[in-house]
Motif scaffolding. Structure first.
Motif, PDB file in Angstrom:
ATOM      1  N   ARG A   1       0.890  -1.301  -0.020  1.00  7.36           N
ATOM      2  CA  ARG A   1       0.011   0.117  -0.060  1.00  7.36           C
ATOM      3  C   ARG A   1       0.952   1.287   0.086  1.00  7.36           C
ATOM      4  N   ILE A   2       1.737   1.315   0.728  1.00  2.00           N
ATOM      5  CA  ILE A   2       3.035   2.323   0.613  1.00  2.00           C
ATOM      6  C   ILE A   2       3.452   2.478  -0.590  1.00  2.00           C
ATOM      7  N   ASP A   3       3.828   1.566  -1.488  1.00  2.00           N
ATOM      8  CA  ASP A   3       4.337   1.675  -2.801  1.00  2.00           C
ATOM      9  C   ASP A   3       3.357   2.132  -3.580  1.00  2.00           C
ATOM     10  N   LEU A   4       2.056   1.727  -3.570  1.00  2.00           N
ATOM     11  CA  LEU A   4       0.955   2.466  -4.410  1.00  2.00           C
ATOM     12  C   LEU A   4       0.733   3.804  -4.078  1.00  2.00           C
ATOM     13  N   LEU A   5       0.950   4.199  -2.717  1.00  2.00           N
ATOM     14  CA  LEU A   5       0.759   5.618  -2.329  1.00  2.00           C
ATOM     15  C   LEU A   5       1.945   6.348  -2.676  1.00  2.00           C
ATOM     16  N   SER A   6       3.146   5.938  -2.905  1.00  2.00           N
ATOM     17  CA  SER A   6       4.298   6.513  -3.362  1.00  2.00           C
ATOM     18  C   SER A   6       4.139   6.653  -4.822  1.00  2.00           C
ATOM     19  N   ALA A   7       3.648   5.664  -5.680  1.00  2.00           N
ATOM     20  CA  ALA A   7       3.222   5.905  -7.142  1.00  2.00           C
ATOM     21  C   ALA A   7       2.285   6.947  -7.193  1.00  2.00           C
ATOM     22  N   GLU A   8       1.261   7.166  -6.418  1.00  3.42           N
ATOM     23  CA  GLU A   8       0.346   8.307  -6.544  1.00  3.42           C
ATOM     24  C   GLU A   8       1.098   9.561  -6.315  1.00  3.42           C
TER      25      GLU A   8
ATOM     26  N   ALA B   1       7.181  12.769   0.587  1.00  2.33           N
ATOM     27  CA  ALA B   1       8.032  11.692   0.037  1.00  2.33           C
ATOM     28  C   ALA B   1       9.084  11.203   0.782  1.00  2.33           C
ATOM     29  N   LYS B   2       9.561  11.798   1.878  1.00  2.00           N
ATOM     30  CA  LYS B   2      10.507  11.703   2.716  1.00  2.00           C
ATOM     31  C   LYS B   2       9.587  10.964   3.838  1.00  2.00           C
ATOM     32  N   GLU B   3       8.518  11.104   4.024  1.00  7.81           N
ATOM     33  CA  GLU B   3       7.890  10.576   5.200  1.00  7.81           C
ATOM     34  C   GLU B   3       7.346   9.061   4.660  1.00  7.81           C
ATOM     35  N   LEU B   4       7.010   8.788   3.336  1.00  8.13           N
ATOM     36  CA  LEU B   4       6.643   7.430   2.950  1.00  8.13           C
ATOM     37  C   LEU B   4       7.985   6.766   2.729  1.00  8.13           C
ATOM     38  N   ALA B   5       8.983   7.557   2.388  1.00  3.67           N
ATOM     39  CA  ALA B   5      10.451   6.387   2.317  1.00  3.67           C
ATOM     40  C   ALA B   5      10.654   5.981   3.674  1.00  3.67           C
TER      41      ALA B   5
ATOM     42  N   ARG C   1      -0.578   5.795  10.520  1.00  2.86           N
ATOM     43  CA  ARG C   1       0.487   6.752  10.162  1.00  2.86           C
ATOM     44  C   ARG C   1       0.282   6.745   8.473  1.00  2.86           C
ATOM     45  N   TYR C   2      -0.043   5.530   7.834  1.00  7.41           N
ATOM     46  CA  TYR C   2      -0.132   5.392   6.457  1.00  7.41           C
ATOM     47  C   TYR C   2      -1.447   6.126   6.012  1.00  7.41           C
ATOM     48  N   ASP C   3      -2.505   5.906   7.025  1.00  9.69           N
ATOM     49  CA  ASP C   3      -3.870   6.685   6.421  1.00  9.69           C
ATOM     50  C   ASP C   3      -3.621   8.255   6.643  1.00  9.69           C
TER      51      ASP C   3
ATOM     52  N   ASP D   1      -4.009  12.865  -0.911  1.00  9.93           N
ATOM     53  CA  ASP D   1      -5.150  13.052  -1.486  1.00  9.93           C
ATOM     54  C   ASP D   1      -5.448  14.585  -1.472  1.00  9.93           C
ATOM     55  N   GLY D   2      -5.553  15.250  -0.308  1.00 14.07           N
ATOM     56  CA  GLY D   2      -5.754  16.688   0.042  1.00 14.07           C
ATOM     57  C   GLY D   2      -4.782  17.557  -1.018  1.00 14.07           C
ATOM     58  N   LEU D   3      -3.419  17.169  -1.351  1.00 16.41           N
ATOM     59  CA  LEU D   3      -2.825  17.951  -2.118  1.00 16.41           C
ATOM     60  C   LEU D   3      -3.184  17.536  -3.578  1.00 16.41           C
TER      61      LEU D   3
END
Length: 436
Positions: free
Chosen positions: A167-174, A202-206, A245-247, A254-256
């Motif tokens: 899910r984190i990878d999908l969010l990073s792609a988004e 980007a830093k947070e997801l990594a 944290r992921y949510d 999504d807001g951005l």
């Protein structure tokens, strides 16, 4: 009378056979569970991962138990095989064989290493004893304890690794798509808050992915009061994956995205909105020009009247409109948006101000037109009543008409003349006629 040994009454042949059947089925179930544990995806990943934090601590305690489980299982199998060997000597065992099998199946004749006895939360090296004599039942309990430790950590880690990294990878792609959208509308780090927020995300997801991979148990919430499982059980740790944290990151992305899509729509609509603001200002200027022309007419045609001054055009608005056009040309959409919102509101207020000025300036002309209409209406009424040829009515009508159609017009005198004509018309109507 039944014989009694150190471990209670000596078992009968039927009890021995039932116990051997039960223990044999139990051994097969334990073996199947150990084989499944050997291939458990969580355990395999834990063995190859660079762990940290809570996961490293828990796995360092549980991992050696896998080898101990097989060792205890071999001990258990050997003890069961020994009991079966005694049972196979004769179809109808005698008292000596029954006594021996009772000792094997119920007694504390199984020797295990002290490291295989995890009691009271001790680590493998927590005991100073070299070995201990236990029963087969106690040995199974020892295996259950070690199995529970291992499967709890392995299943919890597997649940987290299954739920979050993908899910984190999908969010990073988004996030990558949102960052591309940001660049297309001129939003860059250091120039716009959204650009800075995208870099931070980007830093947070990594960081989040790295923490999930290295310390999955930090994202695991055990169910209160839940057990740890046993060989032959479900093989899953009761609890839930903490996705908070992921949510929060997903909501931020999504807001951005929504914010940047608004800028994209602004880019597509900018020309039309700028043109609309220009048209509104043009209508305001035309209305002010009409107000100035009307003011001159009022001053020429209406006597003794205070006519308000007409304000000039909004030159500052034209300058800001030109500034907005420059922002559009340079693709500064994040700066253009607030300016367009301000200009649209200001242009509408400017048009309203011009309309109010025109209304205020032309008020005397409106009053004169209203008096003219009333006079004509009264004359038409006189004709319907058959008194239009009355000399007094003719005189007062001519007097009022001269005042209303001459320039400059004295509105107060003209209004009084119209009122006198109306008052003369009423008594002239006479009894039996329609009242005015």
């Amino acid at each position: 009378m039944a014989l009694t040994g150190p471990n209670g009454p000596v078992m009968t042949r039927e009890e021995v056979d039932r116990t051997l059947t039960r223990l044999g089925a139990e051994r097969d179930a334990v073996e199947a569970s150990l084989l499944a544990l050997q291939d458990h995806p969580g355990r395999r990943l834990l063995e190859g991962a660079e762990l940290s934090g809570r996961t490293r601590e828990r796995w360092s305690e549980a991992e050696p138990g896998l080898g101990l489980l097989w060792s205890m299982f071999d001990t258990y199998s050997e003890a069961l095989a020994a009991a079966r060997a005694v049972r196979s000597r004769r179809a109808r065992p005698g008292q000596s064989e029954l006594y021996e099998m009772t000792e094997l199946l119920r007694g504390r004749g199984v020797t295990v290493s002290a490291g295989q006895l995890p009691q009271g939360g001790l680590h493998i090296t927590g005991s100073t004893r070299m070995s201990e004599q236990v029963s087969l039942t106690e040995l199974v309990e020892r295996m259950n304890t070690w199995y529970g430790r291992i499967i709890e950590v392995a299943s919890a880690a597997d649940a987290v690794w299954t739920a979050l990294p993908a899910r984190i990878d999908l969010l990073s792609a988004e996030l990558g798509r949102v960052r591309a959208l940001a660049r297309s509308v001129g939003v860059h780090p250091g120039e716009h808050p959204a650009g800075d927020a995208l870099e931070e995300m980007a830093k947070e997801l990594a960081a989040l992915r790295g923490e999930v991979v290295a310390d999955p148990l930090a994202f695991w919430v055990p169910r209160p009061g839940a057990g740890t499982g046993a060989p032959g059980g479900s093989g899953s740790a009761p609890g839930t994956v903490d996705t908070g944290r992921y949510d929060r990151a997903a909501r931020t992305v999504d807001g951005l995205r929504v914010q940047l899509e608004d800028l994209l729509r602004l880019r597509d609509d900018a020309d039309e909105r700028l043109e609309g603001i220009g048209e509104t200002l043009a209508r305001a200027d035309a209305t002010l020009a009409e107000a100035r022309r009307a003011r001159g007419e009022v001053l020429a045609k209406i006597a003794s009247t205070e006519v308000p001054a007409v304000p000039g055009p909004a030159s500052a608005m034209r300058e800001r409109l030109a500034q907005a056009d420059q922002l559009r040309r340079h693709g500064q959409w994040h700066r253009l948006g607030p300016l367009l919102d301000t200009l649209e509101g200001a242009a509408q207020r400017e048009l309203q101000r011009a309309r109010e000025s025109l209304t205020s300036v032309t008020a005397p002309l409106a009053i004169r037109a209203e008096l003219r209409g009333r006079l004509d209406a009264y004359k038409a009424m006189a004709a319907r009543l058959g008194v239009s040829e009355d000399p007094e009515l003719i005189e007062r009508y001519d007097q009022a008409r001269r005042m209303l159609w001459s320039a400059p017009c004295d509105l107060r005198a003209a209004e009084y003349a119209v009122m006198r004509y109306q008052q003369t018309l009423r008594p002239t109507a006479g009894p039996g006629r329609n009242s005015v």
